[in-house]
Write a protein that holds these residues in place. Structure first.
Motif, short mmCIF file in Angstrom:
data_model
loop_
_atom_site.label_atom_id
_atom_site.label_comp_id
_atom_site.label_asym_id
_atom_site.label_seq_id
_atom_site.Cartn_x
_atom_site.Cartn_y
_atom_site.Cartn_z
N VAL A 79 -10.24 39.10 -18.31
CA VAL A 79 -9.10 38.08 -18.53
C VAL A 79 -9.85 36.48 -19.06
O VAL A 79 -10.03 36.08 -20.09
CB VAL A 79 -7.96 38.23 -18.34
CG1 VAL A 79 -6.79 37.41 -18.44
CG2 VAL A 79 -7.03 39.50 -18.15
N LYS A 80 -10.52 35.96 -17.75
CA LYS A 80 -10.68 34.63 -17.80
C LYS A 80 -11.71 34.88 -19.02
O LYS A 80 -11.82 33.23 -19.76
CB LYS A 80 -11.54 34.18 -16.54
CG LYS A 80 -10.31 34.07 -15.48
CD LYS A 80 -11.49 33.82 -14.39
CE LYS A 80 -9.87 33.88 -13.14
NZ LYS A 80 -10.82 33.63 -11.91
N PRO A 113 -11.52 43.20 -6.00
CA PRO A 113 -11.99 42.58 -6.44
C PRO A 113 -13.17 41.92 -6.88
O PRO A 113 -13.57 41.89 -5.83
CB PRO A 113 -11.03 41.12 -6.07
CG PRO A 113 -10.08 42.04 -5.24
CD PRO A 113 -10.94 42.96 -4.86
N TYR A 148 -5.11 46.15 -15.06
CA TYR A 148 -4.87 45.31 -13.98
C TYR A 148 -5.58 45.59 -13.42
O TYR A 148 -5.57 44.53 -12.31
CB TYR A 148 -3.89 44.40 -14.02
CG TYR A 148 -2.84 44.86 -13.56
CD1 TYR A 148 -1.93 45.12 -12.37
CD2 TYR A 148 -1.57 45.89 -14.47
CE1 TYR A 148 -0.95 45.20 -11.52
CE2 TYR A 148 -0.50 46.42 -13.70
CZ TYR A 148 -0.52 46.65 -12.75
OH TYR A 148 0.32 47.04 -12.02
N ARG A 181 -12.28 43.67 -11.65
CA ARG A 181 -13.16 43.28 -13.23
C ARG A 181 -12.17 42.39 -14.06
O ARG A 181 -12.69 42.27 -14.61
CB ARG A 181 -14.21 44.41 -13.66
CG ARG A 181 -15.43 44.82 -12.75
CD ARG A 181 -17.02 45.44 -13.62
NE ARG A 181 -17.92 45.82 -12.58
CZ ARG A 181 -17.72 47.12 -12.49
NH1 ARG A 181 -16.56 48.14 -12.80
NH2 ARG A 181 -18.45 47.41 -11.36
N TYR A 182 -10.72 43.29 -14.31
CA TYR A 182 -10.66 42.76 -15.29
C TYR A 182 -9.91 41.42 -15.46
O TYR A 182 -9.39 41.02 -16.06
CB TYR A 182 -8.78 43.89 -14.48
CG TYR A 182 -7.33 43.13 -15.53
CD1 TYR A 182 -7.53 43.65 -17.30
CD2 TYR A 182 -6.78 42.48 -16.05
CE1 TYR A 182 -6.93 44.20 -18.38
CE2 TYR A 182 -5.64 41.64 -16.91
CZ TYR A 182 -5.91 42.78 -18.00
OH TYR A 182 -4.90 42.69 -19.29
N SER A 183 -9.32 41.11 -14.03
CA SER A 183 -9.08 39.03 -13.59
C SER A 183 -10.27 38.55 -14.69
O SER A 183 -10.05 37.51 -15.45
CB SER A 183 -9.00 38.65 -12.84
OG SER A 183 -10.30 38.80 -12.05
N ARG A 184 -11.75 39.40 -14.56
CA ARG A 184 -12.80 38.03 -15.23
C ARG A 184 -12.66 38.22 -16.53
O ARG A 184 -13.32 37.41 -17.07
CB ARG A 184 -14.17 38.24 -14.12
CG ARG A 184 -14.89 38.03 -14.50
CD ARG A 184 -15.77 36.61 -14.67
NE ARG A 184 -15.18 36.95 -12.95
CZ ARG A 184 -16.73 36.85 -12.06
NH1 ARG A 184 -17.91 36.67 -12.58
NH2 ARG A 184 -16.71 36.68 -10.81
#
Length: 158
Positions: free
Chosen positions: A75-76, A124, A66, A70-73
């Motif tokens: 997850v989305k 991010p 996390y 790129r991790y949040s993308r």
């Protein structure tokens, strides 16, 4: 098959199981009932019988992934895939996962000169995309270099 348990060991195992079963059924009267059954039974024996003997389970730590930009993308994209079952979202998430720990490579071309700049993978993804959009509007190489140096000095890395 091995050696059978001795009579003393079997006696202790049966006493332990009985103490646990009674404590589960009647926690207030378990010690009293055990004292009636076993004449020389004391409270320390009762506590020893109830004691948990296995070491505690090792808990897994949080994923360190996390931290990457790129991790949040990812997850989305996986949420979109779970909602729509469109494989394009899953493929895009897999592609991002493969590049998750690799540095960002931003390439821009100004005045017939092409330049590639590398950034930390902890930045991010949204900030990198904003930089790329701003680099498209730049016309001279000097403006591009100033924009990149400003970005490098002010970027927030969590």
């Amino acid at each position: 098959m091995g050696n059978p348990f001795s009579t003393v060991r079997l006696y202790n195992i049966r006493r332990l199981r009985k103490a646990r079963r009674l404590f589960k059924q009647q926690p207030l009267f378990a010690y009293y009932l055990m004292c009636e059954t076993y004449t020389d039974y004391c409270y320390t024996d009762f506590l020893a019988d109830l004691r948990y003997r296995k070491p505690p389970k090792k808990r897994k730590g949080k994923s360190v992934l996390y931290r990457y930009g790129r991790y949040s993308r990812i997850v989305k994209l996986m949420e979109h895939y779970n909602q729509t079952k469109d494989l394009d979202f899953a493929i895009a998430a897999k592609r991002l996962r493969d590049m998750l720990t690799k540095p960002y490579r931003v390439w821009y071309k100004c005045e017939e000169v092409s330049v590639e700049v590398c950034f930390s993978p902890l930045i991010p993804l949204v900030q990198i995309e904003n930089l790329v959009l701003r680099l498209k509007t730049v016309h001279t190489e000097q403006e591009a270099q100033e924009l990149v140096s400003e970005f490098s000095s002010t970027v927030y890395i969590p």
